[in-house]
Design an enzyme around this catalytic site. Structure first.
Site, PDB file in Angstrom:
ATOM      1  N   CYS A  21       0.784  -1.293  -0.018  1.00 51.29           N
ATOM      2  CA  CYS A  21      -0.100   0.176  -0.156  1.00 51.29           C
ATOM      3  C   CYS A  21       0.874   1.120   0.115  1.00 51.29           C
ATOM      4  CB  CYS A  21      -1.262  -0.131   0.939  1.00 51.29           C
ATOM      5  SG  CYS A  21      -0.718  -0.150   2.980  1.00 51.29           S
ATOM      6  N   VAL A  37      -0.033   4.600  -2.239  1.00 53.20           N
ATOM      7  CA  VAL A  37      -0.509   5.563  -1.821  1.00 53.20           C
ATOM      8  C   VAL A  37       0.211   7.011  -2.413  1.00 53.20           C
ATOM      9  CG1 VAL A  37      -0.344   6.971  -0.422  1.00 53.20           C
ATOM     10  CG2 VAL A  37      -1.202   4.947   0.967  1.00 53.20           C
TER      11      VAL A  37
END
Lengths: 512, 495
Positions: free
Chosen positions: A153, A157
Site C-alpha cells: 500500500c 499511496v
C-alpha cells in the site's frame, strides 16, 4: 521446584500449571491494576447476550478478528505457481516478511519473495531507484525465469507506476529487455487477498501470452485454481484430467512449490507451470476456474482479450464434482471413466453411511466466498443446516449466488449470509443462536474456546494442526475428506460429552 | 519422551572442515551486481579476537531485491513492544493486512480473559478502504475508539499503531488520540510506526519507546505529584525487554522473586498499562532485550535517576553470573539469597547437563536472529558442549556487535542483515550441525536435512529463560539434533 524431573521436562504446557507458577501469577496481580474477578465474569456473561450482539452489529468503523488478508498475499501465491518465478513486492519491506512467514506457517515449506525495501526517501521521491536496483539484484542472485511484481500500500499511496518503472529498469539494464516482468497493482486498501490473486494472475497471463495467439487452438483446457491452499486439490484436478485423457494447462501449478519432497537438497523453485505452456494458454479450447471471486478480472480478460470461453466449476461435494466432470467431458468430448464413477459410488456410500449423524445439524462457517460456496454444496447434500455464514471479503454477486444455492434446498432455509462481518460478529452469533459445530481456519480456535462450539478446520490459514493442507477438498475423495473431518468431529464431541463415569457415560458407546 | 538414540550420536562428531571464511564471503559476494556487492561486503566479516566489534556495518538500509529477513517499524512497535501489553487494545490503523499477519504470531503469553479484560490474541483494525485513503482516516479512527469503548469497556487504554498509509496521507492521529482520551477517560497512545520508517523493525522499537515516554510517563508524573504513586520498597525492580515468548518472563520473574526482589512491572510480556505507568518508581531496571528497550531505560535513567542493568538468563553460566550481578546492586540479604537460589537449582541444572551434554557435545551451531539472541543464547549452547561457528543480527546496531565480542570465538563468521542467498551459501559451506534462526529460514535448511530450531518463537516450545527454561532448551536442541527423521532423507537406492 516446578521443573523437578529431568526425565520428564515440562515445557509451557505443563510448567505453568505447577504450584510455583500459579502462586507467581496470583502474586503478580497486585501490580497489574486489573479488574475484580466478578467484574470480569459479569462482562464476560454480558458479551454472550442479545443486547451485546446488537451493539456488536451496530459498529461501523471497527473491525475485530477479520477473516481476510490483503492483496499482495494473493498475488505472490499466484506467482509461485509459474516455473522459476520470483515474486517481487514493490514497497515497504516488512510486508514481504509477513507474507513469507504466513505462508510458511501454513504450508511448512520455504516461501521465497523479495522486496524493493522502500523507506522514507522513497516515500518522497518514489521507488524507481529501489525497483531498478531490486530487479538487478534479485535477477543476479536468484536467477529466476520470471519476476512477478506487485505492490504494497505504500507504493500505491505514493502512486508509483509499475509499467513505467519496469520499462525504465529494463532500459537501465536491471534485466534483459525480453525478460518477462509481469506486474499487478495490488493496493491493500482495495478488496482482499483474493483480489490480489486475480490481479497478479491477469498480469502474468497478459505478459506471457502477448503475441502468442495462433490460428488454431492447442486443444487444451486451462485450469485456474484461484487462491487455493489445499495442495491435494491441485493434484486431484490433474489426476481427473489425466484419467479422462484431457490435455490441460494448470494456471498455475504451485503444488510442487508448496509441497516439495525432502531429498536433502534445497531447490528454490520446485515445479511450476512452464512459461511456454502458460504462454500457449491463449490458444486453449476453454478455461475453467475453480473459484469465481478470485478470478473475476482474469476470466473477463480471457473472454475479451483471448476470445476464449471461461467457466467456473467448484468440484466440492458429489454434485459439484459431477458438474465439473460433465463440463470437462462436454468441452473435450472425452467420456468420464468407470474408475471415477466407482469413486463417486464410494463417496456416496460414505455419505450414506454417516448421514444419520449429520442430518439436521446446525452449522456456522466462514471463509473466502468460493470456499463458503463449496462448503455449502457439501453441507446441503448431507442434510446439514447452514445457519450463520460469515464472509468478511464478500460482494453482492457472491451473496446472490450463495442465496440462490441455499434456496435450492430446504436445508438452506435458515441460513443468514453475513457479508462484510468478522469473527467477533461470529462470536455473538454463536452465543445467541448456538449451532452444533462450525467450520473455519485456525483463528476460529478462539471461537471454540469461548463458545465451546465444536470446530472443524477448513480454510486458510491452518497453523495449529499439521498437514491438513496436503489433503484435497475437491473431487469425490475430497468429499470423503470433508465428511471424515466433520463426522468425526461430531463423534469426538459426543464422546467428550459422555465421558464422566457413572454420570454421562451411559452414552459412551463403542459402536456408532 | 526422549527420542531413541540415533546413529549420529555414536559417531564422533567430525571437526568441521576448516573453511576459509574470508574466501567464502568473497565468493558469495561475487553473485551480486557491482552496486549490491559494494553494499553487502560491509556487512559480512570474520571476527578477530581482540577487536572491539565484529567488523561489520549495521543498521543500514537493506539491499532491494536481496531477500532480507527484516520486518518494519510497525512490526517493531505493534508486534514487539506494544502488542504484549495485555489490557490495552492495540489498533492496527490502516489496511487489514499488517494486523492480520501479526495476529497471534509471537506467542507473548499472558493471563487474562481474552476479549473481556485482555486483548493480546485479537486483531483490531480500521480496515482502510480506498475512501479512507482519499478522505483521510481520522474520523473513522475517532469513531472506532468510541466503538471499542462500548464493546470492550474493561480495556485500560488504546494504542494506535500506524501502518504505512497513515503518515503518507497526512492524518493527525495525535489530535484524535488527545480528543478520544478525553472522551473515554483513558490512555490513548498514537504511535508513528509506519512501516516505511527506518531500515527495519528496530526503529519501530525506538518509536514505541518514545511513545511510552511521551504518552504514558506523563501520567506517572501527574500521579506522583498528586501523591498517588505508592512508595514501594527498596527491592522494587522492573523486567524490561522480555516479551514472555512461551512464558520467558515468568521463568525469569520466578528467580528474581526468589532472590528477594519485588518485580513491579514486566515490559511488555504479560504486562499491563498500570505496571508501565508505575515503572519510574523502581530502584533498578533489569534489561534483557537491550536492542528493543534500551531507549526507555536510558530515558528513565536520565529523567528519574533509575539505573539499568543488562542481564542474561540463557543457560546456567549466565544465569548465575547475572543473578550475582543483579544482587550486587542490592544489600547482603539479596546477595545471600542469590547464592541460595543458584545452589538450589544446581542439582536440576547438573542433571540436565549430565543427560544432554553427551548427546550434544561438539555439535556446531549457526545463529541468525533479531534482538538480543544472536549473542545471548550462545552461552546456553556452550553450557551443553556445543560450539558457535556463525552469527548475525537481522536488525542489530553497532552496540550489539560490540557486545557480541564477549560471546564469540575468534574466527566466527559474522553476517549482518543476511540475505537468503548468503545464508544458504554460508550454511552449505560451513555445514553446522544445527541452524537456529526464524520461520522463513526453517524449511530451507530442513530440506537440506539440517536440524533446525526457530529462535524467535522457540519453535512453539519454551520458555527458554531461567533454570526452568534451560531444561527445555536442552531437551529441544537434543530432539532437533538427534531426531531419527533426518536419517530418512534420501532414498537408499540413490545413495
Amino acid at each position: 521446584m516446578a521443573q523437578n524431573d529431568v526425565n520428564k521436562i515440562k515445557d509451557h504446557a505443563e510448567l505453568f500449571h505447577q504450584d510455583e507458577y500459579q502462586e507467581l501469577f496470583a502474586a503478580k496481580k497486585e501490580f497489574e491494576g486489573g479488574h475484580a474477578p466478578e467484574v470480569i465474569a459479569e462482562a464476560a456473561e454480558w458479551t454472550k447476550s442479545w443486547e451485546y450482539r446488537e451493539k456488536n452489529f451496530a459498529r461501523e468503523a471497527l473491525t475485530v478478528n477479520p477473516a481476510k488478508a490483503c492483496q499482495p498475499l494473493g498475488a505472490i501465491l499466484a506467482a509461485v505457481g509459474f516455473e522459476k518465478t520470483l515474486p517481487f513486492v514493490h514497497g515497504s519491506q516488512g510486508c514481504v516478511a509477513y507474507f513469507r512467514s504466513h505462508f510458511t506457517r501454513h504450508f511448512k515449506e520455504p516461501f521465497s519473495a523479495v522486496s524493493s525495501s522502500m523507506t522514507e526517501d522513497a516515500a518522497v521521491f518514489g521507488g524507481l531507484k529501489n525497483m531498478i536496483e531490486g530487479l538487478a539484484n534479485s535477477y543476479s542472485l536468484y536467477q529466476p525465469k520470471m519476476i512477478a511484481v506487485c505492490t504494497t500500500c505504500m507504493a500505491e499511496v505514493i502512486g508509483d507506476d509499475l509499467q513505467a518503472f519496469i520499462k525504465t529498469s529494463k532500459e537501465e539494464g536491471s534485466v534483459p529487455h525480453e525478460y518477462p516482468v509481469p506486474y499487478a497493482h495490488t493496493p491493500s486498501f482495495v478488496g482482499s487477498h483474493i483480489t490480489g490473486y486475480d490481479n497478479m494472475m491477469k498480469g502474468i497471463l497478459n505478459t506471457l501470452t502477448a503475441g502468442k495467439k495462433a490460428e488454431t487452438t492447442n486443444g487444451k483446457i486451462n485450469f485456474i485454481p484461484g487462491f487455493e491452499t489445499y495442495i491435494g486439490n491441485l493434484r486431484e484436478i490433474k489426476r481427473f484430467a489425466e484419467l479422462m485423457g484431457v490435455d490441460y494447462t494448470l494456471l498455475a501449478d504451485n503444488s510442487e512449490y508448496l509441497d516439495s519432497p525432502n531429498n536433502g537438497e534445497y531447490n528454490m523453485y520446485p515445479g511450476g507451470t512452464p512459461l511456454e505452456a502458460a504462454a500457449d494458454s491463449i490458444n486453449g479450447e476453454a478455461t475453467i476456474a475453480f473459484q469465481a471471486y478470485s478470478t473475476t478480472k482474469t476470466r473477463d480478460y480471457i473472454e475479451k482479450e483471448w476470445g476464449q470461453k471461461t467457466y467456473v466449476a467448484r468440484p466440492v461435494g458429489i454434485r459439484g464434482t459431477d458438474e465439473f466432470l460433465m463440463k470437462l467431458s462436454a468441452l473435450t468430448g472425452k467420456p468420464i471413466p468407470k474408475e471415477l464413477e466407482d469413486e463417486r459410488g464410494r463417496a456416496v456410500d460414505a455419505l450414506t453411511d454417516s448421514q444419520a449423524w449429520l442430518h439436521g445439524k446446525r452449522v456456522a462457517y466462514y471463509g473466502d466466498p468460493d470456499l463458503v460456496i463449496g462448503l455449502t454444496q457439501f453441507l446441503l447434500e448431507v442434510g446439514c443446516e447452514p445457519v450463520h455464514i460469515v464472509v468478511t471479503n464478500s460482494n453482492d454477486v457472491f451473496e446472490a449466488e450463495l442465496r440462490a444455492l441455499l434456496d435450492s434446498s430446504p436445508f438452506g432455509a435458515n441460513a443468514t449470509i453475513w457479508g462484510g462481518k468478522d469473527l467477533w460478529h461470529m462470536r455473538s452469533l454463536l452465543f445467541t443462536e448456538p449451532v452444533d459445530f462450525f467450520i473455519g481456519n485456525s483463528y476460529g480456535k478462539y471461537l471454540w474456546r469461548d463458545t465451546h462450539t465444536p470446530m472443524v478446520r477448513i480454510g486458510y490459514p491452518i497453523f495449529d494442526r499439521h498437514h491438513l493442507h496436503r489433503y484435497s477438498t475437491y473431487g469425490y475423495s475430497g468429499t470423503i475428506n470433508i465428511l471424515n473431518w466433520v463426522v468425526n468431529t461430531i463423534l469426538d464431541e459426543l464422546d467428550r460429552n459422555t465421558i464422566i463415569p457413572a454420570k454421562t457415560d451411559i452414552s459412551y458407546d463403542l459402536i456408532r | 519422551m526422549t527420542p531413541p538414540e540415533s546413529a549420529t550420536l555414536n559417531e564422533a562428531t567430525a571437526a568441521p572442515e576448516a573453511v576459509d571464511k574470508k574466501a567464502l564471503i568473497k565468493e558469495v559476494l561475487e553473485a551480486y551486481p557491482e552496486k549490491g556487492k559494494k553494499k553487502r561486503e560491509k556487512h559480512l566479516n570474520v571476527y578477530e579476537e581482540g577487536k572491539p566489534d565484529c567488523g561489520v556495518k549495521s543498521n543500514i538500509k537493506s539491499v532491494p531485491g536481496s531477500m532480507t529477513t527484516r520486518g518494519c517499524a510497525y512490526a517493531g512497535s505493534k508486534g514487539v513492544v506494544w502488542g504484549p501489553i495485555k489490557d490495552m487494545i492495540h489498533i492496527s490503523h490502516g489496511p487489514v493486512g499488517c494486523g492480520y499477519y501479526s495476529w497471534s504470531g509471537r506467542r507473548n503469553y499472558y493471563i487474562g480473559t481474552t476479549g473481556i479484560d485482555s486483548f493480546g490474541t485479537m486483531q483490531f483494525t480500521s480496515d482502510f478502504q480506498e475512501r479512507d485513503i482519499v478522505f483521510g482516516g481520522d474520523k473513522k479512527l475517532a469513531k472506532l475508539i468510541t466503538e471499542l469503548e462500548e464493546l470492550f469497556p474493561l480495556n485500560r487504554g488504546v494504542s494506535i499503531q500506524s501502518e504505512c498509509p497513515i503518515g503518507l496521507i497526512g492524518d493527525d492521529i495525535e489530535a484524535v488520540a488527545k480528543k478520544s482520551a478525553k472522551e473515554i477517560g483513558k490512555t490513548v497512545v498514537p504511535v508513528r510506526c509506519e512501516g516505511f520508517r527506518g531500515v527495519s523493525q528496530s526503529l519501530g522499537h525506538h518509536i514505541a519507546n518514545d511513545a511510552v515516554r511521551d504518552w504514558v510517563f506523563p501520567q506517572y508524573d501527574k500521579d506522583k505529584k498528586a501523591g498517588n504513586i505508592p512508595d514501594g520498597t527498596q527491592y522494587d525492580v522492573a523486567i524490561i525487554g522480555d516479551y514472555n515468548i512461551g512464558g520467558d518472563a515468568w521463568s525469569s520473574r520466578i528467580l528474581l522473586e526468589e532472590i528477594g526482589l519485588r518485580v513491579v512491572a514486566q515490559w511488555s510480556g504479560d504486562g499491563t498499562l498500570h505496571e508501565m505507568i508505575n515503572t519510574p518508581s523502581v530502584k533498578l531496571n533489569l534489561v534483557h532485550c537491550y536492542r528493543s528497550m534500551n531507549y526507555i531505560s536510558r530515558h528513565m535513567e536520565e529523567a528519574y535517576g533509575i539505573p539499568w542493568l543488562e542481564y542474561n538468563f540463557f543457560g546456567p553460566t549466565k544465569i548465575a553470573e547475572s543473578l550475582r550481578e543483579i544482587a550486587s546492586k542490592f544489600d547482603e540479604v539479596i546477595q545471600a539469597k542469590a547464592e541460595e537460589v543458584i545452589a538450589k537449582y544446581q542439582k536440576q541444572t547438573e542433571e540436565v547437563i549430565a543427560k544432554y551434554m553427551p548427546r550434544l557435545q561438539g555439535k556446531t551451531v549457526a545463529l541468525m536472529v533479531g534482538g538480543l539472541r544472536p549473542r545471548h543464547v550462545v552461552p546456553a549452547f556452550y553450557d551443553l558442549g556445543m560450539r558457535l561457528i556463525g552469527t548475525g543480527y537481522e536488525f542489530g546496531h553497532n552496540d550489539d556487535y560490540k557486545r557480541t565480542t564477549h560471546y564469540i570465538e575468534d574466527g566466527t563468521l559474522i553476517y549482518d542483515d543476511v540475505s537468503a542467498f548468503e545464508f544458504e551459501e554460508f550454511i552449505k559451506a560451513m555445514k553446522p550441525d544445527l541452524v537456529a534462526s526464524g520461520i522463513k529460514e526453517k524449511y530451507v535448511f530442513q530440506k537440506m536435512a539440517l536440524p533446525f530450531r526457530q529462535m524467535h518463537s522457540w519453535d512453539y516450545s519454551g520458555p527458554y529463560h531461567g533454570y526452568d527454561g534451560f531444561a527445555i532448551f536442552a531437551r529441544d536442541m537434543d530432539l532437533a539434533l538427534n531426531s531419527p527423521t533426518w536419517a530418512l532423507v534420501g532414498a537408499p537406492w540413490t545413495k
